[in-house]
Design a protein around this motif. Structure first.
Motif: not given
Length: 274
Positions: A25-26, A98-103, A128-131, A138-140
């Protein structure tokens, strides 16, 4: 120029891409997509059968790059798949996370995509936008988009690329194809090789920077533990779940076979074939 009108992606190939995206996720991860194109009166259709995970040549948080060596290696895998299944398969696209950002693709993503389309204008990209987390529940959550890049400026001017959305359909599969199974199994080694390359570079300078090398070695150990937790653990759990399911099916079939044999015996019917 013919644009891709639609993309169909096998569910097990989708699983490989998503699983790869969730390994960190980094930083962004990337890979290539194997399939084939079909040209018709309504445009070009693309079918994706397998995903090839790749090592990153650039590990900055906001970008990923595919080296020429990786492209050659992936094409060789596509040729091996072609020989195994008896149909011509090629590299039809790429994916990255794209971890933690828009798709949505960044300007760099669009430029990268445009570069691939110069080699083949049918080439597609997946993000793939993840995390991410739903603010209300509050669901992933995770999202995926399929796109191409199109230049909106007139010829002769500096190009300005925008996203061209391509419809994506994930098609269910009865089982995980062997190529995608191997891709899932090789995830750990791919990510380990990335970390080990950094450690090897650090080892060459260890006499000058011993503390930095010790830190990098510790980071590698921590990364290996994370890989075990994020990749190996879920894979083992999946295999154990499948094994349990098969054992239950075996027990049920044995019970039914015993019942049928007893039924035949009670009715004086011979089980010996004529």
């Amino acid at each position: 120029m013919m644009w891709v009108s639609s993309v169909r992606m096998a569910a097990d190939a989708y699983l490989v891409c998503l699983h790869h995206a969730l390994t960190t996720e980094k930083e962004e991860v990337l890979g290539l997509l194997v399939g084939q194109y079909t040209e018709g009166t309504d445009g070009v259709k693309c079918d994706i059968y397998s995903a090839v995970t790749l090592r990153r040549s650039d590990k900055r948080k906001d970008r990923v790059e595919i080296s020429p060596e990786m492209l050659i290696e992936a094409q060789q895998k596509a040729e091996q798949m072609s020989a195994a299944c008896g149909q011509e398969l090629n590299i039809v696209g790429w994916y990255h996370s794209h971890p933690h950002i828009t798709v949505w693709p960044s300007d760099i993503d669009l430029q990268t995509q445009a570069g691939y389309q110069q080699m083949d204008n049918r080439f597609i990209g997946l993000i793939f936008s993840v995390y991410n987390e739903d603010k209300k529940t509050k669901v992933g959550t995770h999202q995926v988009t399929c796109f191409q890049a199109i230049n909106q400026n007139p010829e002769g001017e500096s190009p300005q690329y925008v996203r061209l959305a391509v419809p994506l359909q994930v098609t269910p599969q009865p089982k995980i194809h062997s190529n995608n199974q191997q891709a899932l199994e090789s995830l750990c080694s791919t990510l380990y090789e990335e970390q080990n390359e950094v450690l090897e570079a650090s080892r060459q300078r260890s006499s000058q920077y011993p503390l930095a090398h010790l830190h990098n070695a510790s980071v590698l150990v921590r990364s290996v533990c994370n890989l075990t937790s994020l990749v190996s653990g879920p894979l083992v759990a999946t295999v154990e779940s499948q094994l349990q399911h098969l054992q239950e099916q075996k027990h049920q079939l044995q019970h039914e076979a015993s019942y049928l044999r007893q039924l035949l015996k009670d009715n004086n019917i011979s089980t010996t074939a004529a």
